[in-house]
Motif scaffolding. Structure first.
Motif, PDB file in Angstrom:
ATOM      1  N   PRO A 251       0.829  -1.218   0.000  1.00 24.24           N
ATOM      2  CA  PRO A 251       0.000   0.000   0.000  1.00 24.24           C
ATOM      3  C   PRO A 251       0.861   1.264   0.000  1.00 24.24           C
ATOM      4  O   PRO A 251       1.967   1.270   0.542  1.00 24.24           O
ATOM      5  CB  PRO A 251      -0.829  -0.102   1.295  1.00 24.24           C
ATOM      6  N   TYR A 252       0.340   2.303  -0.657  1.00 30.99           N
ATOM      7  CA  TYR A 252       0.992   3.600  -0.555  1.00 30.99           C
ATOM      8  C   TYR A 252       0.860   4.111   0.875  1.00 30.99           C
ATOM      9  O   TYR A 252      -0.175   3.921   1.554  1.00 30.99           O
ATOM     10  CB  TYR A 252       0.341   4.611  -1.502  1.00 30.99           C
ATOM     11  N   LEU A 253       1.902   4.762   1.332  1.00 30.22           N
ATOM     12  CA  LEU A 253       1.899   5.289   2.704  1.00 30.22           C
ATOM     13  C   LEU A 253       2.010   6.809   2.667  1.00 30.22           C
ATOM     14  O   LEU A 253       2.712   7.377   1.804  1.00 30.22           O
ATOM     15  CB  LEU A 253       3.058   4.695   3.505  1.00 30.22           C
ATOM     16  N   SER A 260      -2.392   5.315   2.430  1.00 31.89           N
ATOM     17  CA  SER A 260      -3.035   6.489   1.847  1.00 31.89           C
ATOM     18  C   SER A 260      -3.974   6.123   0.711  1.00 31.89           C
ATOM     19  O   SER A 260      -4.555   7.016   0.070  1.00 31.89           O
ATOM     20  CB  SER A 260      -1.982   7.491   1.348  1.00 31.89           C
ATOM     21  N   GLY A 261      -4.129   4.851   0.445  1.00 33.34           N
ATOM     22  CA  GLY A 261      -5.010   4.415  -0.625  1.00 33.34           C
ATOM     23  C   GLY A 261      -4.209   3.986  -1.845  1.00 33.34           C
ATOM     24  O   GLY A 261      -3.235   4.629  -2.248  1.00 33.34           O
ATOM     25  N   GLY A 262      -4.611   2.891  -2.418  1.00 31.23           N
ATOM     26  CA  GLY A 262      -3.927   2.403  -3.605  1.00 31.23           C
ATOM     27  C   GLY A 262      -2.688   1.580  -3.253  1.00 31.23           C
ATOM     28  O   GLY A 262      -2.217   1.544  -2.103  1.00 31.23           O
ATOM     29  N   ASP A 263      -2.151   0.922  -4.245  1.00 32.58           N
ATOM     30  CA  ASP A 263      -0.963   0.059  -4.045  1.00 32.58           C
ATOM     31  C   ASP A 263       0.179   0.473  -4.979  1.00 32.58           C
ATOM     32  O   ASP A 263      -0.039   0.901  -6.121  1.00 32.58           O
ATOM     33  CB  ASP A 263      -1.300  -1.402  -4.325  1.00 32.58           C
ATOM     34  N   GLU A 264       1.361   0.323  -4.438  1.00 34.41           N
ATOM     35  CA  GLU A 264       2.579   0.500  -5.228  1.00 34.41           C
ATOM     36  C   GLU A 264       2.975  -0.887  -5.752  1.00 34.41           C
ATOM     37  O   GLU A 264       3.255  -1.789  -4.968  1.00 34.41           O
ATOM     38  CB  GLU A 264       3.687   1.106  -4.367  1.00 34.41           C
ATOM     39  N   VAL A 265       2.986  -1.039  -7.069  1.00 28.98           N
ATOM     40  CA  VAL A 265       3.208  -2.357  -7.683  1.00 28.98           C
ATOM     41  C   VAL A 265       4.493  -2.329  -8.523  1.00 28.98           C
ATOM     42  O   VAL A 265       4.699  -1.408  -9.326  1.00 28.98           O
ATOM     43  CB  VAL A 265       2.016  -2.766  -8.578  1.00 28.98           C
ATOM     44  N   HIS A 266       5.303  -3.356  -8.321  1.00 33.54           N
ATOM     45  CA  HIS A 266       6.533  -3.487  -9.113  1.00 33.54           C
ATOM     46  C   HIS A 266       6.592  -4.900  -9.702  1.00 33.54           C
ATOM     47  O   HIS A 266       6.167  -5.870  -9.064  1.00 33.54           O
ATOM     48  CB  HIS A 266       7.767  -3.210  -8.246  1.00 33.54           C
ATOM     49  N   LEU A 267       7.132  -5.004 -10.911  1.00 34.43           N
ATOM     50  CA  LEU A 267       7.226  -6.277 -11.625  1.00 34.43           C
ATOM     51  C   LEU A 267       8.672  -6.764 -11.659  1.00 34.43           C
ATOM     52  O   LEU A 267       9.618  -5.961 -11.737  1.00 34.43           O
ATOM     53  CB  LEU A 267       6.687  -6.130 -13.047  1.00 34.43           C
ATOM     54  N   VAL A 268       8.806  -8.084 -11.627  1.00 37.06           N
ATOM     55  CA  VAL A 268      10.119  -8.740 -11.716  1.00 37.06           C
ATOM     56  C   VAL A 268      10.000  -9.850 -12.753  1.00 37.06           C
ATOM     57  O   VAL A 268       9.088 -10.682 -12.672  1.00 37.06           O
ATOM     58  CB  VAL A 268      10.563  -9.337 -10.359  1.00 37.06           C
ATOM     59  N   SER A 287       8.198   6.228  -5.121  1.00 37.99           N
ATOM     60  CA  SER A 287       6.877   5.596  -4.956  1.00 37.99           C
ATOM     61  C   SER A 287       6.085   5.479  -6.249  1.00 37.99           C
ATOM     62  O   SER A 287       4.857   5.359  -6.214  1.00 37.99           O
ATOM     63  CB  SER A 287       6.036   6.367  -3.907  1.00 37.99           C
ATOM     64  N   THR A 288       6.757   5.475  -7.396  1.00 44.11           N
ATOM     65  CA  THR A 288       6.031   5.223  -8.639  1.00 44.11           C
ATOM     66  C   THR A 288       5.875   3.713  -8.826  1.00 44.11           C
ATOM     67  O   THR A 288       6.634   2.909  -8.277  1.00 44.11           O
ATOM     68  CB  THR A 288       6.789   5.795  -9.850  1.00 44.11           C
ATOM     69  N   SER A 289       4.889   3.320  -9.630  1.00 48.06           N
ATOM     70  CA  SER A 289       4.657   1.911  -9.941  1.00 48.06           C
ATOM     71  C   SER A 289       5.139   1.594 -11.358  1.00 48.06           C
ATOM     72  O   SER A 289       5.374   2.490 -12.173  1.00 48.06           O
ATOM     73  CB  SER A 289       3.166   1.582  -9.813  1.00 48.06           C
ATOM     74  N   THR A 290       5.246   0.326 -11.623  1.00 46.49           N
ATOM     75  CA  THR A 290       5.708  -0.127 -12.939  1.00 46.49           C
ATOM     76  C   THR A 290       4.614   0.056 -13.973  1.00 46.49           C
ATOM     77  O   THR A 290       3.451  -0.284 -13.731  1.00 46.49           O
ATOM     78  CB  THR A 290       6.113  -1.616 -12.881  1.00 46.49           C
ATOM     79  N   GLU A 291       5.017   0.570 -15.129  1.00 44.40           N
ATOM     80  CA  GLU A 291       4.124   0.623 -16.283  1.00 44.40           C
ATOM     81  C   GLU A 291       4.371  -0.625 -17.113  1.00 44.40           C
ATOM     82  O   GLU A 291       5.481  -0.817 -17.631  1.00 44.40           O
ATOM     83  CB  GLU A 291       4.376   1.888 -17.100  1.00 44.40           C
ATOM     84  N   ARG A 292       3.369  -1.467 -17.268  1.00 43.36           N
ATOM     85  CA  ARG A 292       3.548  -2.797 -17.875  1.00 43.36           C
ATOM     86  C   ARG A 292       4.075  -2.710 -19.312  1.00 43.36           C
ATOM     87  O   ARG A 292       4.983  -3.472 -19.681  1.00 43.36           O
ATOM     88  CB  ARG A 292       2.217  -3.555 -17.854  1.00 43.36           C
ATOM     89  N   ALA A 293       3.541  -1.814 -20.140  1.00 44.01           N
ATOM     90  CA  ALA A 293       3.980  -1.731 -21.535  1.00 44.01           C
ATOM     91  C   ALA A 293       5.467  -1.400 -21.618  1.00 44.01           C
ATOM     92  O   ALA A 293       6.216  -1.988 -22.413  1.00 44.01           O
ATOM     93  CB  ALA A 293       3.150  -0.691 -22.290  1.00 44.01           C
TER      94      ALA A 293
END
Length: 311
Positions: A251-253, A260-268, A287-293
């Motif tokens: 979760p975002y803090l 604070s709402g929402g999730d921080e997502v990272h891909l491996v 605190s940015t998340s991964t953009e899949r494309a």
């Protein structure tokens, strides 16, 4: 006495009286001459015999040995008699150790095996060209930052893929998304690694990674124990010989450390090409998340660069 006998005696007396006996000197001289004559004849005979023998031997030597006719076709060659010459120099074959026996040191002999050895011709060092280059539109201008550090997120303390490593190298690569202002901070950051494994062990490393992700669906965040991060495998295909894709979600803090709402997502994504595995771990930036494309496109660039190097 008869008249016939008397006449014979009278005739014999007349003949004897007329012959004069030679003197002793003449008799001795005649005997010596006859002796010399016999000696000369004997010497001539011996000389003749020797000459004949020598002549005969010369004829025999000049003629040479009589040629031996070759054996008829199909006749096996005679086998020479056995000899003991050279037996002392011929080494005896080393005694073989039967399976299951022990050597004099008490250890069982190990059978030779190629498992775990580097593949013939496989690389043992990783050059810069094995890593992909960002397109100009995504280049944050920071360049490659090679150095030690983690190449995978923490997975409940497990360390998948750390056995049978021949060589490993990693870098940190900030990037920006297409269309981002040139003076903007990076949009995210990759932790990109390449690892060479011993023959046949790269597949095992990816299998261990799958097990580790499944075995660690949730864990506390080390810097914020009250926050839980979750991991899960995602379906994936079309990268290298095989690949493993998973996400980390937290979760975002806010400033107080509260959600604070929402999730921080990272891909491996870990991709295997032969005995080499490359891992692209997107870590975000502030605190940015991964953009899949973007992540998929850069994953393909990483695989293409790896193949060009290996080929």
């Amino acid at each position: 006495m008869s008249r016939e006998l008397h006449r014979y005696y009278h005739a014999l007396a007349d003949d004897t009286d007329e012959r004069v006996l030679p003197s002793p000197d003449r008799l001795r001289h005649g005997a010596d001459r006859r002796a010399r004559h016999r000696a000369a004849l004997a010497s001539l005979a011996v000389a003749g015999l020797v000459a004949a023998t020598v002549a005969g031997s010369q004829l025999v030597l000049a003629a040479g040995p009589e040629p031996v006719a070759p054996p008829p076709a199909g006749t096996p060659a005679p086998t020479p008699p056995p000899t003991t010459a050279g037996l002392a120099e011929k080494p005896s074959p080393a005694p073989s150790t039967p399976s299951g026996t022990r050597t004099p040191g008490g250890r069982s002999p190990a059978a030779p095996s190629s498992a775990g050895r580097p593949t013939a011709g496989a690389p043992t060092a990783i050059p810069d060209r094995a890593f992909f280059a960002l397109p100009a539109a995504n280049d944050a201008g920071t360049g490659n930052q090679f150095g030690p550090g983690a190449v995978l997120p923490v997975l409940c303390g497990s360390r998948p893929g750390t056995e049978s490593i021949v060589a490993s190298r990693a870098r940190t690569l900030p990037y920006r998304r297409a269309g981002a202002p040139a003076d903007a901070v990076p949009s995210g950051s990759y932790r990109h690694s390449i690892t060479i494994y011993r023959a046949g062990r790269a597949g095992e490393a990816l299998a261990e990674l799958r097990v580790a992700v499944r075995a660690c669906p949730a864990q506390p965040v080390p810097e914020a124990p009250s926050t839980i991060v979750r991991q899960r495998l995602l379906p994936d295909s079309g990268y290298g010989d095989e690949s493993v894709l998973f996400e980390t979600r937290r979760p975002y803090l806010d400033a107080n450390g509260e959600p604070s709402g929402g999730d921080e997502v990272h891909l491996v994504r870990a991709v295997r090409s032969g005995d080499v595995v490359t891992v692209l771990w997107e870590q975000g930036w502030e605190s940015t998340s991964t953009e899949r494309a973007q992540f998929d496109a850069d994953s393909r660039r990483a695989v293409d660069a790896l193949r060009r190097w290996l080929d």
